[in-house]
Design a protein around this motif. Structure first.
Motif, PDB file in Angstrom:
ATOM      1  N   VAL A 260      37.481  28.074  30.903  1.00 19.31           N
ATOM      2  CA  VAL A 260      38.602  27.191  30.575  1.00 19.31           C
ATOM      3  C   VAL A 260      39.901  27.944  30.828  1.00 19.31           C
ATOM      4  N   TYR A 261      40.804  27.295  31.534  1.00 20.11           N
ATOM      5  CA  TYR A 261      42.165  27.809  31.728  1.00 20.11           C
ATOM      6  C   TYR A 261      43.141  26.913  30.983  1.00 20.11           C
ATOM      7  N   ARG A 262      44.030  27.525  30.238  1.00 19.63           N
ATOM      8  CA  ARG A 262      45.114  26.797  29.599  1.00 19.63           C
ATOM      9  C   ARG A 262      46.374  26.918  30.454  1.00 19.63           C
ATOM     10  N   LEU A 263      47.376  26.148  30.105  1.00 24.31           N
ATOM     11  CA  LEU A 263      48.592  26.166  30.904  1.00 24.31           C
ATOM     12  C   LEU A 263      49.252  27.534  30.916  1.00 24.31           C
ATOM     13  N   ASN A 264      49.183  28.253  29.781  1.00 24.07           N
ATOM     14  CA  ASN A 264      49.801  29.574  29.752  1.00 24.07           C
ATOM     15  C   ASN A 264      48.969  30.629  30.472  1.00 24.07           C
ATOM     16  N   ASP A 265      47.808  30.228  31.020  1.00 22.06           N
ATOM     17  CA  ASP A 265      47.011  31.136  31.848  1.00 22.06           C
ATOM     18  C   ASP A 265      47.375  30.996  33.332  1.00 22.06           C
ATOM     19  N   ILE A 266      48.281  30.075  33.645  1.00 21.65           N
ATOM     20  CA  ILE A 266      48.633  29.798  35.037  1.00 21.65           C
ATOM     21  C   ILE A 266      50.017  30.370  35.320  1.00 21.65           C
ATOM     22  N   ILE A 267      50.097  31.202  36.351  1.00 18.26           N
ATOM     23  CA  ILE A 267      51.333  31.897  36.698  1.00 18.26           C
ATOM     24  C   ILE A 267      51.881  31.310  37.991  1.00 18.26           C
ATOM     25  N   TRP A 268      53.140  30.954  37.975  1.00 18.49           N
ATOM     26  CA  TRP A 268      53.789  30.365  39.142  1.00 18.49           C
ATOM     27  C   TRP A 268      54.339  31.443  40.079  1.00 18.49           C
ATOM     28  N   ASP A 269      54.338  31.100  41.368  1.00 22.55           N
ATOM     29  CA  ASP A 269      54.940  31.940  42.406  1.00 22.55           C
ATOM     30  C   ASP A 269      54.391  33.369  42.397  1.00 22.55           C
ATOM     31  N   HIS A 270      53.091  33.467  42.219  1.00 23.35           N
ATOM     32  CA  HIS A 270      52.382  34.741  42.316  1.00 23.35           C
ATOM     33  C   HIS A 270      51.155  34.542  43.194  1.00 23.35           C
ATOM     34  N   TYR A 271      50.607  35.627  43.657  1.00 20.58           N
ATOM     35  CA  TYR A 271      49.351  35.565  44.403  1.00 20.58           C
ATOM     36  C   TYR A 271      48.477  36.729  43.974  1.00 20.58           C
ATOM     37  N   PHE A 272      47.170  36.608  44.231  1.00 24.37           N
ATOM     38  CA  PHE A 272      46.220  37.626  43.800  1.00 24.37           C
ATOM     39  C   PHE A 272      46.264  38.836  44.730  1.00 24.37           C
ATOM     40  N   VAL A 273      46.061  39.990  44.127  1.00 27.23           N
ATOM     41  CA  VAL A 273      45.938  41.218  44.910  1.00 27.23           C
ATOM     42  C   VAL A 273      44.616  41.185  45.663  1.00 27.23           C
ATOM     43  N   ASP A 274      44.655  41.576  46.914  1.00 30.96           N
ATOM     44  CA  ASP A 274      43.441  41.584  47.732  1.00 30.96           C
ATOM     45  C   ASP A 274      42.502  42.675  47.237  1.00 30.96           C
ATOM     46  N   VAL A 275      41.262  42.300  46.951  1.00 34.09           N
ATOM     47  CA  VAL A 275      40.284  43.272  46.451  1.00 34.09           C
ATOM     48  C   VAL A 275      39.464  43.880  47.578  1.00 34.09           C
ATOM     49  N   MET A 276      39.626  43.371  48.800  1.00 29.74           N
ATOM     50  CA  MET A 276      38.866  43.884  49.932  1.00 29.74           C
ATOM     51  C   MET A 276      39.738  44.836  50.741  1.00 29.74           C
ATOM     52  N   SER A 277      39.185  45.977  51.082  1.00 29.75           N
ATOM     53  CA  SER A 277      39.904  46.962  51.895  1.00 29.75           C
ATOM     54  C   SER A 277      38.907  47.731  52.748  1.00 29.75           C
ATOM     55  N   THR A 278      39.431  48.434  53.733  1.00 27.51           N
ATOM     56  CA  THR A 278      38.598  49.235  54.633  1.00 27.51           C
ATOM     57  C   THR A 278      38.820  50.711  54.353  1.00 27.51           C
ATOM     58  N   GLY A 279      37.720  51.425  54.099  1.00 28.58           N
ATOM     59  CA  GLY A 279      37.808  52.846  53.800  1.00 28.58           C
ATOM     60  C   GLY A 279      37.980  53.686  55.051  1.00 28.58           C
ATOM     61  N   ILE A 280      38.206  54.967  54.842  1.00 32.77           N
ATOM     62  CA  ILE A 280      38.394  55.887  55.966  1.00 32.77           C
ATOM     63  C   ILE A 280      37.112  56.034  56.793  1.00 32.77           C
ATOM     64  N   ASP A 281      35.978  55.617  56.192  1.00 29.84           N
ATOM     65  CA  ASP A 281      34.721  55.660  56.932  1.00 29.84           C
ATOM     66  C   ASP A 281      34.476  54.390  57.739  1.00 29.84           C
ATOM     67  N   GLY A 282      35.451  53.466  57.696  1.00 29.52           N
ATOM     68  CA  GLY A 282      35.320  52.231  58.455  1.00 29.52           C
ATOM     69  C   GLY A 282      34.532  51.139  57.767  1.00 29.52           C
ATOM     70  N   GLN A 283      34.043  51.401  56.549  1.00 31.38           N
ATOM     71  CA  GLN A 283      33.271  50.413  55.811  1.00 31.38           C
ATOM     72  C   GLN A 283      34.194  49.527  54.967  1.00 31.38           C
ATOM     73  N   ASN A 284      33.728  48.292  54.708  1.00 29.46           N
ATOM     74  CA  ASN A 284      34.474  47.373  53.856  1.00 29.46           C
ATOM     75  C   ASN A 284      34.137  47.627  52.384  1.00 29.46           C
ATOM     76  N   VAL A 294      47.771  40.200  39.787  1.00 28.13           N
ATOM     77  CA  VAL A 294      48.614  39.323  40.602  1.00 28.13           C
ATOM     78  C   VAL A 294      49.962  40.004  40.810  1.00 28.13           C
ATOM     79  N   VAL A 295      50.631  39.613  41.877  1.00 31.30           N
ATOM     80  CA  VAL A 295      51.964  40.143  42.174  1.00 31.30           C
ATOM     81  C   VAL A 295      52.868  38.973  42.539  1.00 31.30           C
ATOM     82  N   PRO A 296      54.195  39.126  42.368  1.00 35.59           N
ATOM     83  CA  PRO A 296      55.115  38.025  42.686  1.00 35.59           C
ATOM     84  C   PRO A 296      55.064  37.648  44.154  1.00 35.59           C
ATOM     85  N   LEU A 297      55.324  36.381  44.416  1.00 33.89           N
ATOM     86  CA  LEU A 297      55.335  35.868  45.777  1.00 33.89           C
ATOM     87  C   LEU A 297      56.387  36.576  46.623  1.00 33.89           C
TER      88      LEU A 297
END
Length: 305
Positions: A260-284, A294-297
């Protein structure tokens, strides 16, 4: 209609999301739902009930055995410990042989207690198996949801992740918003459930993460809302119910979970931080330590410029 104090005291509390409702006219417990109740309570409560029942039954038979006037061989006359020990051995059908019944009265008690013990073991074994084999889902929901542009359209976004190292096959998700009370033209007051149309409501397999999106367009019940509407005190009863169902490939059983999400759980003009990245070994790599971040838009806009 006014509610009397007597009815208020008997009211049953039910929680819908973050709102508590008190139900009148429906009993809190019914004996026909005893099995359902045992499946619903916590493991600690279940163990307390089983142990209490075990001690109570053995204590009851102990007093019955004490009234047998020497009906237990090799037991000290009037000894509660010996009679209780004999009751435990009888119920568990251990049969050490040191103590045994010597008269008809004790034989009848032994037969009754052995029957109760067999029934009890069968019921507890079945209950334990049912609880252990109950399919469950370990799905992680982001602590917040965001509203940010997606293809030029304001979009409500939250994300989920499968915390087990397997697949949830044919996963389907549904989002429903509980709106505040409205009054019809006939004067009826009611709350409305509205389904939110999702960009993608199902996936063939859920293994890592899934960003669930609802575009706030002309067909959305949230169309025309502003950030001030989300912060309005009169709208705080509005909630977003999320349900997920799918097939666990390991046990081949349907699993489900909710959030359940309430209204105060919703943040405007933000986006989620990307959790996927590529390591120095070339793996995801997926870094779930940033799953809820989250970070500001404006940060993304500054990045693109």
């Amino acid at each position: 209609m006014k509610i009397s104090r007597k009815k208020i005291k008997k009211a049953v509390v039910r929680k819908i999301g973050s709102i508590d409702f008190k139900i009148i006219g429906i009993p809190n417990f019914h004996w026909s739902d005893f099995y359902h109740w045992l499946m619903k309570i916590s493991w600690l409560q279940l163990w307390v009930i089983i142990i209490s029942f075990y001690v109570l039954i053995n204590t009851l038979f102990t007093f019955l055995y004490l009234g047998s006037n020497g009906g237990i061989a090799n037991a000290k006359p009037g000894s509660f410990i010996d009679a209780f020990s004999f009751s435990v051995q009888t119920m568990a059908t251990i049969g050490y042989g040191a103590m045994y019944p010597t008269n008809v009265y004790t034989h009848i008690l032994v037969a009754i207690e052995v029957f109760i013990g067999l029934i009890g073991v069968a019921m507890i074994t079945g209950l334990m198996f049912a609880r252990f084999s109950l399919p469950t889902a370990r799905v992680l929901f982001s602590k917040v949801a965001v509203i940010c542009p997606y293809n030029g359209v304001p979009t409500l976004i939250f994300r989920i992740a499968n915390q087990r190292h397997n697949w949830i096959v044919e996963a389907q998700i549904r989002v429903t918003v509980l709106l505040s009370q409205e009054v019809t033209s006939e004067g009826h007051s009611m709350r409305r459930f509205c389904d939110l149309k999702l960009v993608r409501s199902e996936t063939p397999m859920l293994t890592l993460t899934w960003s669930v999106m609802h575009q706030i367009d002309e067909n959305s019940p949230l169309y025309g809302w502003s950030e001030d509407d989300f912060q309005n005190v009169n709208n705080q009863g509005i909630q977003f119910f999320v349900t997920l169902t799918g097939l666990d490939e390991t046990v081949s059983q349907t699993i489900h979970t909710r959030h359940v999400y309430r209204l105060n759980d919703i943040i405007w003009d933000h986006y989620f931080v990307d959790v996927m990245s590529t390591g120095i070994d070339g793996q995801n790599y997926f870094n779930y330590s940033h799953f809820h971040d989250v970070v500001p838009l404006s940060t993304r806009q500054d990045h693109h410029t």
